[in-house]
Scaffold this motif. Structure first.
Motif, PDB file in Angstrom:
ATOM      1  N   ASP A 200      -1.232   2.342  -2.078  1.00  9.78           N
ATOM      2  CA  ASP A 200      -0.407   3.497  -2.044  1.00  9.78           C
ATOM      3  C   ASP A 200       0.429   3.585  -3.019  1.00  9.78           C
ATOM      4  O   ASP A 200       1.531   4.464  -3.294  1.00  9.78           O
ATOM      5  CB  ASP A 200       0.155   4.053  -0.652  1.00  9.78           C
ATOM      6  CG  ASP A 200       1.112   2.843  -0.053  1.00  9.78           C
ATOM      7  OD1 ASP A 200       1.453   2.102  -0.881  1.00  9.78           O
ATOM      8  OD2 ASP A 200       0.885   2.673   1.113  1.00  9.78           O
ATOM      9  N   GLY A 201       0.935   2.329  -3.713  1.00  9.98           N
ATOM     10  CA  GLY A 201       1.601   2.189  -4.806  1.00  9.98           C
ATOM     11  C   GLY A 201       3.163   1.872  -4.590  1.00  9.98           C
ATOM     12  O   GLY A 201       3.907   1.507  -5.374  1.00  9.98           O
ATOM     13  N   GLU A 202       3.440   1.822  -3.188  1.00  5.65           N
ATOM     14  CA  GLU A 202       4.846   1.236  -3.021  1.00  5.65           C
ATOM     15  C   GLU A 202       5.275  -0.058  -3.196  1.00  5.65           C
ATOM     16  O   GLU A 202       5.175  -0.967  -2.264  1.00  5.65           O
ATOM     17  CB  GLU A 202       5.062   1.970  -1.527  1.00  5.65           C
ATOM     18  CG  GLU A 202       4.779   3.441  -1.341  1.00  5.65           C
ATOM     19  CD  GLU A 202       5.657   3.647   0.120  1.00  5.65           C
ATOM     20  OE1 GLU A 202       6.175   4.975   0.184  1.00  5.65           O
ATOM     21  OE2 GLU A 202       5.357   3.004   1.086  1.00  5.65           O
ATOM     22  N   HIS A 204       7.178  -3.202  -3.283  1.00  6.32           N
ATOM     23  CA  HIS A 204       8.379  -3.551  -3.365  1.00  6.32           C
ATOM     24  C   HIS A 204       8.833  -5.208  -3.397  1.00  6.32           C
ATOM     25  O   HIS A 204       9.857  -5.649  -3.278  1.00  6.32           O
ATOM     26  CB  HIS A 204       8.794  -3.308  -1.657  1.00  6.32           C
ATOM     27  CG  HIS A 204       8.584  -2.269  -1.267  1.00  6.32           C
ATOM     28  ND1 HIS A 204       9.212  -1.037  -1.971  1.00  6.32           N
ATOM     29  CD2 HIS A 204       7.726  -1.502  -0.349  1.00  6.32           C
ATOM     30  CE1 HIS A 204       8.769   0.091  -1.256  1.00  6.32           C
ATOM     31  NE2 HIS A 204       7.781  -0.303  -0.393  1.00  6.32           N
ATOM     32  N   PRO A 230       0.957  12.795  -2.646  1.00  7.07           N
ATOM     33  CA  PRO A 230       2.347  12.542  -3.103  1.00  7.07           C
ATOM     34  C   PRO A 230       3.321  13.231  -2.016  1.00  7.07           C
ATOM     35  O   PRO A 230       4.398  12.687  -1.967  1.00  7.07           O
ATOM     36  CB  PRO A 230       2.162  13.651  -4.336  1.00  7.07           C
ATOM     37  CG  PRO A 230       0.946  13.628  -4.658  1.00  7.07           C
ATOM     38  CD  PRO A 230       0.020  13.518  -3.545  1.00  7.07           C
ATOM     39  N   THR A 256       6.018   7.647   4.132  1.00  4.30           N
ATOM     40  CA  THR A 256       5.379   6.932   3.139  1.00  4.30           C
ATOM     41  C   THR A 256       4.595   7.598   2.094  1.00  4.30           C
ATOM     42  O   THR A 256       3.803   8.509   2.360  1.00  4.30           O
ATOM     43  CB  THR A 256       4.462   5.739   3.660  1.00  4.30           C
ATOM     44  OG1 THR A 256       4.039   5.140   2.592  1.00  4.30           O
ATOM     45  CG2 THR A 256       3.298   6.293   4.562  1.00  4.30           C
ATOM     46  N   ARG A 257       4.911   7.774   1.007  1.00  5.22           N
ATOM     47  CA  ARG A 257       4.541   8.686  -0.291  1.00  5.22           C
ATOM     48  C   ARG A 257       3.750   7.670  -1.269  1.00  5.22           C
ATOM     49  O   ARG A 257       3.915   6.669  -1.544  1.00  5.22           O
ATOM     50  CB  ARG A 257       5.559   9.402  -0.874  1.00  5.22           C
ATOM     51  CG  ARG A 257       6.212  10.560   0.111  1.00  5.22           C
ATOM     52  CD  ARG A 257       7.114  11.083  -0.592  1.00  5.22           C
ATOM     53  NE  ARG A 257       7.848  12.240   0.024  1.00  5.22           N
ATOM     54  CZ  ARG A 257       8.814  12.069   1.009  1.00  5.22           C
ATOM     55  NH1 ARG A 257       9.351  10.954   1.281  1.00  5.22           N
ATOM     56  NH2 ARG A 257       9.309  13.059   2.009  1.00  5.22           N
ATOM     57  N   ASP A 259       2.813   6.479  -4.699  1.00  6.47           N
ATOM     58  CA  ASP A 259       3.734   6.334  -5.947  1.00  6.47           C
ATOM     59  C   ASP A 259       2.675   6.206  -7.029  1.00  6.47           C
ATOM     60  O   ASP A 259       2.435   5.394  -7.857  1.00  6.47           O
ATOM     61  CB  ASP A 259       4.470   5.097  -5.873  1.00  6.47           C
ATOM     62  CG  ASP A 259       5.486   4.746  -7.212  1.00  6.47           C
ATOM     63  OD1 ASP A 259       5.464   5.669  -7.934  1.00  6.47           O
ATOM     64  OD2 ASP A 259       6.377   4.058  -7.004  1.00  6.47           O
ATOM     65  N   GLU A 260       2.346   7.505  -7.591  1.00 10.01           N
ATOM     66  CA  GLU A 260       1.347   7.460  -8.650  1.00 10.01           C
ATOM     67  C   GLU A 260       1.849   6.990 -10.111  1.00 10.01           C
ATOM     68  O   GLU A 260       1.291   6.609 -11.113  1.00 10.01           O
ATOM     69  CB  GLU A 260       0.940   9.064  -8.972  1.00 10.01           C
ATOM     70  CG  GLU A 260      -0.015   9.788  -7.758  1.00 10.01           C
ATOM     71  CD  GLU A 260      -0.616  10.934  -8.101  1.00 10.01           C
ATOM     72  OE1 GLU A 260      -1.739  10.784  -8.536  1.00 10.01           O
ATOM     73  OE2 GLU A 260       0.104  11.708  -8.301  1.00 10.01           O
ATOM     74  N   MET A 262       3.774   4.450 -10.569  1.00  2.00           N
ATOM     75  CA  MET A 262       3.869   2.841 -10.464  1.00  2.00           C
ATOM     76  C   MET A 262       2.455   2.691 -10.760  1.00  2.00           C
ATOM     77  O   MET A 262       1.929   1.833 -11.645  1.00  2.00           O
ATOM     78  CB  MET A 262       4.277   2.466  -9.339  1.00  2.00           C
ATOM     79  CG  MET A 262       3.894   0.922  -9.128  1.00  2.00           C
ATOM     80  SD  MET A 262       4.748  -0.286 -10.410  1.00  2.00           S
ATOM     81  CE  MET A 262       6.520   0.012 -10.083  1.00  2.00           C
ATOM     82  N   ARG A 276      -6.646   8.858  -8.408  1.00  2.00           N
ATOM     83  CA  ARG A 276      -6.240   9.255  -6.836  1.00  2.00           C
ATOM     84  C   ARG A 276      -7.190   9.549  -5.970  1.00  2.00           C
ATOM     85  O   ARG A 276      -8.112  10.574  -6.226  1.00  2.00           O
ATOM     86  CB  ARG A 276      -4.992  10.444  -7.062  1.00  2.00           C
ATOM     87  CG  ARG A 276      -4.434  10.433  -5.764  1.00  2.00           C
ATOM     88  CD  ARG A 276      -3.183  11.492  -5.818  1.00  2.00           C
ATOM     89  NE  ARG A 276      -3.556  12.811  -6.404  1.00  2.00           N
ATOM     90  CZ  ARG A 276      -3.075  14.216  -6.011  1.00  2.00           C
ATOM     91  NH1 ARG A 276      -1.926  14.058  -5.291  1.00  2.00           N
ATOM     92  NH2 ARG A 276      -3.568  15.215  -6.360  1.00  2.00           N
TER      93      ARG A 276
END
Length: 343
Positions: A200-202, A204, A230, A256-257, A259-260, A262, A276
């Motif tokens: 999902d691209g998050e 950290h 998104p 939680t979204r 992160d396109e 990234m 996506r």
């Protein structure tokens, strides 16, 4: 190395016929003996029927059961593989890095992000022919779930066990997954190698863009697939048997979204493409078409070969037993009576 197997073990259910037929045979012999008793004493009757045999019917039935067993074994197709053979094919090497962090449990893509990704990977594996594939799972750290292999059945089997519970540390370390993927390919410098990051691209934890740049320097291509939408979704959690959602310290539901931005940067740094996922299409089919454009190189794999069917021997044994059973009469042969062959 040697290997023995049955190609159709489902035919072993036929062995249940043997105890059923044995019970029927025993019952018929008991009923026959009771019927004879109605005519008189069995010892006297034996003198009146000197050709009658008590052993031959049981022996004939035993041979019939042996023949049936041989036919069942033959139908199961016993096979013998005598050696491992090196097979050379032309394909590419693919390492899939799958995000198994808790955020992948979000249900903005049904049934949830991680299950949707697993189904897509399974479909991708079923479309592969001459390529090699490996699987890495990551959250706060990255782990090899399946080393690079051409055994697609094992890949699908390992995929079923993937869940957020298999990693001890939560988070999203995309860079660590890319670095581990680079170390997981075969040492063949000529083979084309692709890394597919499904997340999902998050991120950290680390420098994922730097890892993708290093991957390109070493000759790899990094593609990314974004799981989620998104607008985002809450993360389901189980609290005392009740479904709730993850909350922050203030008690607000965490969203939680995807992160396109990234994931697009990682794909651009890795000379790959970003796709996506949606509820209808995860994107692996389009990505496979992209991978198929890569240069195919010769890949050597070890597979069992030269399986030899042995069913004909069991069928032949069954036919011989049937012929012997046919020529053995239930009555004693008057010419061989003195030999006492079956007494």
């Amino acid at each position: 190395m040697e290997m023995f197997r049955f190609a159709h073990p489902e035919y072993f259910w036929g062995f249940w016929l043997i105890p059923a037929l044995t019970a029927f045979f025993i019952l018929s012999r008991i009923l026959r003996r009771r019927a004879l008793k109605k005519f008189g004493d069995l010892e006297i009757l034996s003198h009146l029927m000197p050709s009658a045999s008590g052993f031959r019917p049981a022996f004939k039935f035993f041979m019939l059961m042996l023949a049936l067993s041989a036919f069942i074994l033959g139908a199961a197709r016993p096979q013998f593989g005598s050696r491992l053979q090196s097979v050379k094919r032309e394909g590419v090497e693919i390492m899939i890095a799958l995000d198994v962090s808790n955020s992948m449990l979000a249900e903005d893509i049904k049934p949830n992000r991680i299950e949707r990704a697993k189904r897509a990977i399974d479909r991708l594996i079923s479309r592969l022919k001459d390529d090699k594939i490996g699987l890495i799972v990551f959250a706060g750290e990255a782990y090899t779930q399946l080393p690079i292999t051409s055994d697609y059945n094992s890949a699908q089997l390992f995929l079923t066990s993937v869940s957020p519970e298999i990693v001890p540390r939560q988070g999203t370390a995309i860079g660590a997954a890319i670095n581990l993927a680079m170390r997981s390919f075969t040492p063949n410098p000529e083979s084309s190698k692709a890394i597919i990051v499904i997340t999902d691209g998050e991120n950290h934890e680390d420098d994922a863009i730097g890892a993708a740049t290093e991957a390109v320097r070493q000759g790899f291509v990094v593609h990314t697939i974004g799981m989620g939408l998104p607008q985002g979704a809450p993360i389901p959690v189980n609290r005392g048997g009740q479904t709730d959602y993850r909350r922050d310290r203030e008690g607000n539901i965490v969203i939680t979204r995807l992160d396109e931005v990234m994931l697009e940067k990682i794909a651009a740094a890795g000379n790959g493409i970003y796709l996506r996922a949606s509820t209808a299409n995860v994107g692996l089919d389009d990505l496979l078409d992209e991978i198929n454009k890569m240069q195919k190189t010769e890949i050597e794999t070890q597979v069992f070969s030269e399986y030899e069917d042995l069913f004909q021997y069991f069928f032949a044994a069954g036919l011989i037993l049937l012929l012997l059973e046919f020529f053995i009469m239930e009555r004693k042969n008057k010419y061989l009576r003195r030999i006492k062959l079956f007494n």
